[in-house]
Design a protein around this motif. Structure first.
Motif, PDB file in Angstrom:
ATOM      1  N   LEU A   1       0.836  -1.190   0.000  1.00 39.98           N
ATOM      2  CA  LEU A   1       0.000   0.000   0.000  1.00 39.98           C
ATOM      3  C   LEU A   1       0.874   1.245   0.000  1.00 39.98           C
ATOM      4  CD1 LEU A   1      -2.697  -0.959   2.667  1.00 39.98           C
ATOM      5  CD2 LEU A   1      -2.863  -1.157   0.177  1.00 39.98           C
ATOM      6  N   VAL A   2       0.281   2.347  -0.424  1.00 39.96           N
ATOM      7  CA  VAL A   2       0.973   3.639  -0.396  1.00 39.96           C
ATOM      8  C   VAL A   2       0.977   4.154   1.043  1.00 39.96           C
ATOM      9  CG1 VAL A   2       0.944   6.024  -1.215  1.00 39.96           C
ATOM     10  CG2 VAL A   2       0.280   4.152  -2.761  1.00 39.96           C
ATOM     11  N   ARG A   3       2.137   4.534   1.519  1.00 37.95           N
ATOM     12  CA  ARG A   3       2.234   5.070   2.875  1.00 37.95           C
ATOM     13  C   ARG A   3       1.428   6.370   2.972  1.00 37.95           C
ATOM     14  NH1 ARG A   3       6.359   4.624   6.830  1.00 37.95           N
ATOM     15  NH2 ARG A   3       7.746   3.682   5.279  1.00 37.95           N
ATOM     16  N   PRO A   4       0.539   6.484   3.963  1.00 35.41           N
ATOM     17  CA  PRO A   4      -0.283   7.695   4.067  1.00 35.41           C
ATOM     18  C   PRO A   4       0.558   8.898   4.485  1.00 35.41           C
ATOM     19  CG  PRO A   4      -0.618   6.286   5.971  1.00 35.41           C
ATOM     20  CD  PRO A   4       0.237   5.506   5.019  1.00 35.41           C
ATOM     21  N   HIS A   5       0.145  10.080   4.042  1.00 34.06           N
ATOM     22  CA  HIS A   5       0.861  11.312   4.392  1.00 34.06           C
ATOM     23  C   HIS A   5       0.539  11.751   5.815  1.00 34.06           C
ATOM     24  CE1 HIS A   5       2.426  11.804   0.372  1.00 34.06           C
ATOM     25  NE2 HIS A   5       1.204  11.712  -0.137  1.00 34.06           N
ATOM     26  N   THR A   6      -0.636  11.397   6.289  1.00 34.23           N
ATOM     27  CA  THR A   6      -1.026  11.733   7.664  1.00 34.23           C
ATOM     28  C   THR A   6      -1.209  10.446   8.446  1.00 34.23           C
ATOM     29  OG1 THR A   6      -3.359  11.780   7.011  1.00 34.23           O
ATOM     30  CG2 THR A   6      -2.154  13.868   6.978  1.00 34.23           C
ATOM     31  N   PRO A   7      -1.028  10.481   9.774  1.00 35.14           N
ATOM     32  CA  PRO A   7      -1.167   9.263  10.575  1.00 35.14           C
ATOM     33  C   PRO A   7      -2.533   8.592  10.360  1.00 35.14           C
ATOM     34  CG  PRO A   7      -0.223  11.031  11.881  1.00 35.14           C
ATOM     35  CD  PRO A   7      -0.668  11.647  10.592  1.00 35.14           C
ATOM     36  N   CYS A   8      -2.503   7.301  10.141  1.00 36.41           N
ATOM     37  CA  CYS A   8      -3.735   6.540   9.903  1.00 36.41           C
ATOM     38  C   CYS A   8      -3.477   5.096  10.273  1.00 36.41           C
ATOM     39  CB  CYS A   8      -4.141   6.646   8.436  1.00 36.41           C
ATOM     40  SG  CYS A   8      -5.667   5.753   8.030  1.00 36.41           S
ATOM     41  N   ARG A   9      -4.415   4.491  10.950  1.00 38.19           N
ATOM     42  CA  ARG A   9      -4.257   3.086  11.347  1.00 38.19           C
ATOM     43  C   ARG A   9      -4.189   2.211  10.102  1.00 38.19           C
ATOM     44  NH1 ARG A   9      -5.010   1.811  16.726  1.00 38.19           N
ATOM     45  NH2 ARG A   9      -5.149  -0.363  16.082  1.00 38.19           N
ATOM     46  N   VAL A  10      -3.265   1.263  10.123  1.00 38.03           N
ATOM     47  CA  VAL A  10      -3.089   0.396   8.957  1.00 38.03           C
ATOM     48  C   VAL A  10      -4.337  -0.452   8.721  1.00 38.03           C
ATOM     49  CG1 VAL A  10      -2.010  -1.492  10.257  1.00 38.03           C
ATOM     50  CG2 VAL A  10      -1.466  -1.185   7.849  1.00 38.03           C
ATOM     51  N   GLU A  11      -5.067  -0.773   9.793  1.00 39.35           N
ATOM     52  CA  GLU A  11      -6.298  -1.550   9.629  1.00 39.35           C
ATOM     53  C   GLU A  11      -7.329  -0.775   8.797  1.00 39.35           C
ATOM     54  OE1 GLU A  11      -4.468  -2.636  13.640  1.00 39.35           O
ATOM     55  OE2 GLU A  11      -4.929  -0.801  12.520  1.00 39.35           O
TER      56      GLU A  11
END
Length: 549
Positions: A347-357
């Motif tokens: 997956l593309v790493r999110p720019h803002t904090p976000c739970r991987v689930e």
């Protein structure tokens, strides 16, 4: 009890309810001071009663008059006088420097001690450290010359009031805010039939022992020396199983402290003395650490033959091959691991904090196959709805006040045994098909009521209906049976996500592991259980895509 906050003295009404409740149920266990307090309190002027209850329900036992402003009480000095006359309040108690710092703000501290500019700008803990050696002895607030026109009162009966609270709730983690949350409708509780004999304690000694263990635990958590705490813990087991469980848990905590500090002989003795789950396994580990491999192996074998739970058995399967090697014993064939359905997802790493689930949920969800992040909540909630009557059965000793979200014996070894018939009747509905109607009806009738299993926040009508349509009764039965084997351990570890195919009436569970994360033991146990019972479950290992540059 007052159910609305229209009455400005609602908190006083609740407190008086507690006193009446205790007077009805605990008359034979009350001390002379407690009887006198319960007898005298109603005759006080209402402002005095209200002020005392306000103070009792606040944190600590020291209060400045300037901080005691309540419209419904009015003149604080007039309200105080009868309480001082009874000896329930001290009008100028000796206080320590630390307590003084808790009562004053920084500017008041700087004025009281004439602090130079560089000290006045320090934080209060630093100021306290700088002054501590010069002011070691307690003194009355008036003698500290704080430079403020104020009076400090100490509630001298706070320990007694905590003891009364303990008699009512059966524990000390529930406080007076429980009433307010109930009055406001924030927390609702199941109504269980209670009698005059419904009470948590049956002897004065039980109350004393509970208070003593609680104080020991508190002091230990606040950093008191383990040896000092240990000297205060009874060496012999309590006859009361509930109290003995608390003593065993404290011994286990002390043992872990000694083990972490490499004081292994002391840790060994405490683990051996504790019946808290996990003590036997830690004993094996300490024996191994001290190179007593034969003793460790013998104890591990005995534990393997009669494990206390699945967690212990799982750990022993890892430890015993190592002990066999240490003892030069032949290697045994290890049981083959159950095949586990696993996939790797980039997956593309999110720019803002976000739970991987959440990322995986959004990636996998489809219009015809939604994915929901439910973790432990969904299956536990379905269990709680189906087995509501069993969980809240009026079993003797399980309920003793109106604010219990769970029976007092929920985590005891005989919780299920004492309700065997009720649970059997609930699970039988999974065979007859009645379970769906029961779950729907319970959800409608009990919506919002506190439960140790039901998470109302996630339980929408849509989720309930899609779950009942897609989860086979045979799978629900298997999950619920495993939960009942070990309530304390088996209500956690479920996969994070669940995907439904409503048109096909099927589902799959998905455990998500982000980069560098690994499966926890309780998750492995659930995954293996699902695999052994042909339930669709998958582990999704997430990796981040490399940036194009």
């Amino acid at each position: 009890m007052i159910k609305k906050l229209d009455d400005p003295f609602y908190y006083l009404a609740n407190f008086q309810h507690v006193l009446a409740w205790i007077g009805d149920r605990y008359q034979d266990l009350l001390s002379e001071d407690e009887r006198a307090f319960i007898g005298c309190f109603p005759a006080l002027p209402q402002p005095s009663k209200a002020l005392l209850v306000r103070m009792i329900m606040r944190k600590g036992s020291l209060f400045r008059t300037s901080k005691l402003a309540y419209d419904e009480i009015g003149d604080i000095q007039a309200a105080v006088a009868p309480l001082v006359g009874k000896g329930w309040l001290d009008p100028d108690p000796p206080i320590t420097l630390t307590q003084l710092f808790g009562l004053l703000n920084k500017s008041e501290i700087a004025s009281a001690f004439c602090l130079p500019a560089d000290m006045a700008t320090l934080k209060k803990p630093q100021q306290l450290d700088a002054l501590r050696d010069g002011f070691a002895e307690p003194r009355p607030f008036s003698s500290w010359h704080p430079g403020v026109n104020d009076v400090v009162y100490e509630v001298r009966i706070m320990t007694m009031c905590d003891r009364l609270r303990l008699m009512y709730f059966g524990n000390l983690h529930q406080d007076w805010s429980t009433f307010i949350l109930s009055d406001l409708g924030i927390h609702q509780f199941e109504k269980v039939a209670l009698t005059a004999s419904s009470r948590a304690f049956h002897t004065c000694r039980e109350i004393d022992d509970y208070c003593h263990l609680h104080q020991c635990r508190q002091r230990f958590e606040e950093g008191a020396a383990a040896a000092d705490i240990l000297s205060q813990v009874p060496q012999t087991a309590y006859d009361n199983p509930w109290l003995e469980a608390r003593r065993a848990k404290l011994l286990f905590a002390l043992a872990r402290h000694y083990e972490k500090n490499t004081e292994l002989p002391a840790a060994f003795d405490l683990y051996r003395a504790s019946s808290f789950p996990g003590s036997r396994l830690r004993t094996v580990r300490v024996l191994e650490k001290t190179q007593q491999f034969a003793a460790a192996f013998a104890l591990a074998q005995a534990a393997r033959d009669m494990p206390e739970n699945e967690a212990e058995r799982q750990q022993l399967l890892r430890i015993m091959p190592r002990l066999r090697r240490k003892l030069g014993l032949p290697k045994l064939a290890e049981p083959a691991a159950l095949p586990m359905n696993a996939v790797n997802l980039k997956l593309v790493r999110p720019h803002t904090p976000c739970r991987v689930e959440v990322l995986v949920r959004d990636y996998l969800t489809q219009p015809h196959a939604p994915v929901l992040y439910v973790e432990n909540c969904l299956i536990n909630s379905l269990f709680g709805l189906l087995c509501w009557n069993a969980v809240f059965a009026a079993v003797p000793g399980a309920f003793f006040h109106p604010f219990q979200r769970a029976p007092a014996d929920l985590n005891s070894p005989d919780f299920v045994r004492r309700r065997q018939q009720q649970f059997a009747a609930c699970l039988a509905q999974l065979e007859s098909g009645q379970y769906q109607a029961t779950i729907r009806q319970t959800c409608a009738d009990k919506a919002g009521i506190q439960s140790p299993f039901v998470t109302w926040e996630i339980l929408s009508d849509d989720l309930l209906e899609i779950a009942l349509a897609c989860l086979p009764a045979s799978h629900l039965k298997k999950w619920f049976e495993r939960m009942l084997q070990d309530i304390a351990s088996n209500c956690a570890g479920y996969p994070d996500l669940i995907q439904f195919w409503p048109q096909e009436k099927r589902y799959r569970m998905i455990e998500v592991k982000g980069p560098g994360d690994r499966l926890q033991d309780n998750q492995i146990r659930w995954l293996e259980y699902c695999a052994a019972n042909d339930m669709p479950v998958q582990v999704c290992y997430v990796e981040w895509q490399q940036d194009a540059g």
